[in-house]
Design a protein around this motif. Structure first.
Motif, PDB file in Angstrom:
ATOM      1  N   ILE A 152      -5.969  17.285   9.094  1.00 11.69           N
ATOM      2  CA  ILE A 152      -5.700  15.984   9.582  1.00 11.69           C
ATOM      3  C   ILE A 152      -6.195  15.101   8.335  1.00 11.69           C
ATOM      4  O   ILE A 152      -5.732  14.429   7.760  1.00 11.69           O
ATOM      5  CB  ILE A 152      -6.461  15.412  10.909  1.00 11.69           C
ATOM      6  N   ASP A 153      -7.219  15.699   7.711  1.00 11.25           N
ATOM      7  CA  ASP A 153      -7.655  14.870   6.450  1.00 11.25           C
ATOM      8  C   ASP A 153      -7.050  15.156   5.381  1.00 11.25           C
ATOM      9  O   ASP A 153      -6.702  13.934   4.825  1.00 11.25           O
ATOM     10  CB  ASP A 153      -9.090  15.507   6.261  1.00 11.25           C
ATOM     11  N   ARG A 154      -6.307  16.231   5.182  1.00 15.93           N
ATOM     12  CA  ARG A 154      -5.442  16.449   3.938  1.00 15.93           C
ATOM     13  C   ARG A 154      -3.892  15.688   4.346  1.00 15.93           C
ATOM     14  O   ARG A 154      -3.456  15.139   3.143  1.00 15.93           O
ATOM     15  CB  ARG A 154      -5.366  17.814   3.548  1.00 15.93           C
ATOM     16  N   LEU A 155      -3.700  15.507   5.100  1.00 19.65           N
ATOM     17  CA  LEU A 155      -2.290  15.233   5.754  1.00 19.65           C
ATOM     18  C   LEU A 155      -2.655  13.713   6.427  1.00 19.65           C
ATOM     19  O   LEU A 155      -1.650  13.413   7.198  1.00 19.65           O
ATOM     20  CB  LEU A 155      -1.419  16.043   6.727  1.00 19.65           C
ATOM     21  N   HIS A 156      -3.510  13.100   6.053  1.00 16.68           N
ATOM     22  CA  HIS A 156      -3.918  11.703   6.712  1.00 16.68           C
ATOM     23  C   HIS A 156      -2.790  10.814   6.631  1.00 16.68           C
ATOM     24  O   HIS A 156      -2.689   9.839   7.421  1.00 16.68           O
ATOM     25  CB  HIS A 156      -4.934  11.078   6.281  1.00 16.68           C
ATOM     26  N   PHE A 157      -1.667  10.842   5.376  1.00 19.50           N
ATOM     27  CA  PHE A 157      -0.784   9.914   5.551  1.00 19.50           C
ATOM     28  C   PHE A 157       0.345  10.224   6.697  1.00 19.50           C
ATOM     29  O   PHE A 157       1.170   9.422   6.671  1.00 19.50           O
ATOM     30  CB  PHE A 157      -0.169   9.812   4.080  1.00 19.50           C
ATOM     31  N   VAL A 158       0.567  11.233   6.952  1.00 16.60           N
ATOM     32  CA  VAL A 158       1.678  11.848   7.944  1.00 16.60           C
ATOM     33  C   VAL A 158       1.522  11.072   9.410  1.00 16.60           C
ATOM     34  O   VAL A 158       2.642  10.240   9.858  1.00 16.60           O
ATOM     35  CB  VAL A 158       1.523  13.090   8.275  1.00 16.60           C
ATOM     36  N   PRO A 159       0.406  10.809   9.900  1.00 16.29           N
ATOM     37  CA  PRO A 159       0.473   9.987  11.247  1.00 16.29           C
ATOM     38  C   PRO A 159       0.837   8.473  10.996  1.00 16.29           C
ATOM     39  O   PRO A 159       1.422   7.736  11.735  1.00 16.29           O
ATOM     40  CB  PRO A 159      -1.046  10.160  11.668  1.00 16.29           C
ATOM     41  N   VAL A 160       0.424   7.963   9.423  1.00 16.23           N
ATOM     42  CA  VAL A 160       0.845   6.606   9.189  1.00 16.23           C
ATOM     43  C   VAL A 160       2.300   6.522   9.140  1.00 16.23           C
ATOM     44  O   VAL A 160       3.062   5.789   9.966  1.00 16.23           O
ATOM     45  CB  VAL A 160       0.448   6.194   8.095  1.00 16.23           C
ATOM     46  N   LEU A 161       2.847   7.483   8.640  1.00 17.59           N
ATOM     47  CA  LEU A 161       4.586   7.503   8.387  1.00 17.59           C
ATOM     48  C   LEU A 161       5.140   7.758   9.776  1.00 17.59           C
ATOM     49  O   LEU A 161       6.220   6.954  10.185  1.00 17.59           O
ATOM     50  CB  LEU A 161       4.769   8.542   7.348  1.00 17.59           C
TER      51      LEU A 161
END
Length: 285
Positions: A152-161
């Motif tokens: 989740i930390d590394r792909l933190h932008f995915v939930p935003v998108l």
């Protein structure tokens, strides 16, 4: 700098980009307006994601103010990430740096150093996004040891998108604009703990820093504005506590109430609250 730290730095760089994009996205409101449905969507996103930030990122993952099953931390972290609050490793590293160096030039977002006044306020509210302090030098080992939280930390932008896409699918451009508005207000709400809660308010507890209890900040952050108590007792699951006439007095703390609700369902335990004796021992002169 090795390949892995360099890649992590690139992934973290998406955070400020998305924060700026949400600010610009608010301009859509001049074309779409804000209908009742879109307004309720913005409010719901604000409340749910603020709770995830305060109850999970801050009080659970960063300060271990209580214990919870791992899925609670995972789901809460994904929701907090969807608010544009970066990932759990970044968030904890950044926040602990604030506590270690509070109100000094090494504090990532104090309004008091290296300069105060309007420059300090700007730095603490948003300017720190563009500073070298944005990238933590080290990450917390406990969070990094959890594969899900690290992902989740590394792909933190995915939930935003994904949430932006969901908003578009549910209500088109007006709901996308509401998503941008909600995220922008939430960003500044959380940032106000760094800025306003170190400038305005009372200091019932002796902390040796400028942290203050600020009622307005507590209102918009669901209890995080009782910042002087937090600096006096970082591990306290309840931040809504002050002293009045030499006795502890409870203050409104919706985040604490949410955690108590988790406790009722067996999803939280070992809630840490300072004793009355400890509270009185830290009373400011």
């Amino acid at each position: 700098m090795g390949l892995v730290p360099r890649l992590r730095r690139v992934l973290y760089s998406f955070g400020p980009v998305l924060i700026v994009a949400k600010h610009l996205g608010c301009l859509l409101l001049f074309w779409t307006g804000l209908g009742i449905g879109a307004a309720l969507w913005a409010l719901a996103l604000y409340l749910v994601r603020m709770l995830a930030t305060t109850a999970i990122y801050h009080r659970l993952i960063t300060h271990t103010s209580y214990r919870a099953p791992r899925p609670v931390a995972w789901i809460g972290a994904a929701v907090a990430a969807s608010a544009g609050q970066m990932g759990p490793s970044w968030w904890k590293a950044h926040h602990l740096a604030h506590h270690r160096h509070v109100d000094t030039a090494a504090d990532p977002h104090t309004p008091l150093a290296p300069s105060a006044g309007w420059r300090g306020l700007w730095r603490s509210q948003a300017g720190w996004l563009l500073s070298s302090n944005f990238f933590p030098t080290t990450l917390p080992a406990d969070v990094e040891a959890d594969l899900v939280l690290r992902l989740i930390d590394r792909l933190h932008f995915v939930p935003v998108l994904l949430l932006a896409g969901l908003s578009w699918q549910l209500g088109g451009l007006p709901w996308l604009a509401a998503f941008c508005l909600s995220g922008t207000l939430l960003f500044h709400g959380v940032a106000s703990v760094n800025s306003l809660a170190h400038l305005l308010g009372d200091q019932p507890f002796a902390t040796g820093d400028a942290s203050r209890n600020n009622r307005f900040v507590a209102l918009i952050t669901l209890g995080e504005g009782w910042h002087n108590l937090h600096h006096a007792f970082q591990a306290s699951v309840r931040q809504g506590i002050t002293l009045h006439d030499g006795r502890p007095r409870l203050l409104l703390d919706p985040t604490y109430r949410f955690i108590r609700l988790l406790q009722r369902f067996g999803w939280a335990w070992d809630l840490r609250i300072p004793s009355e004796r400890a509270l009185l021992a830290r009373a400011a002169d």
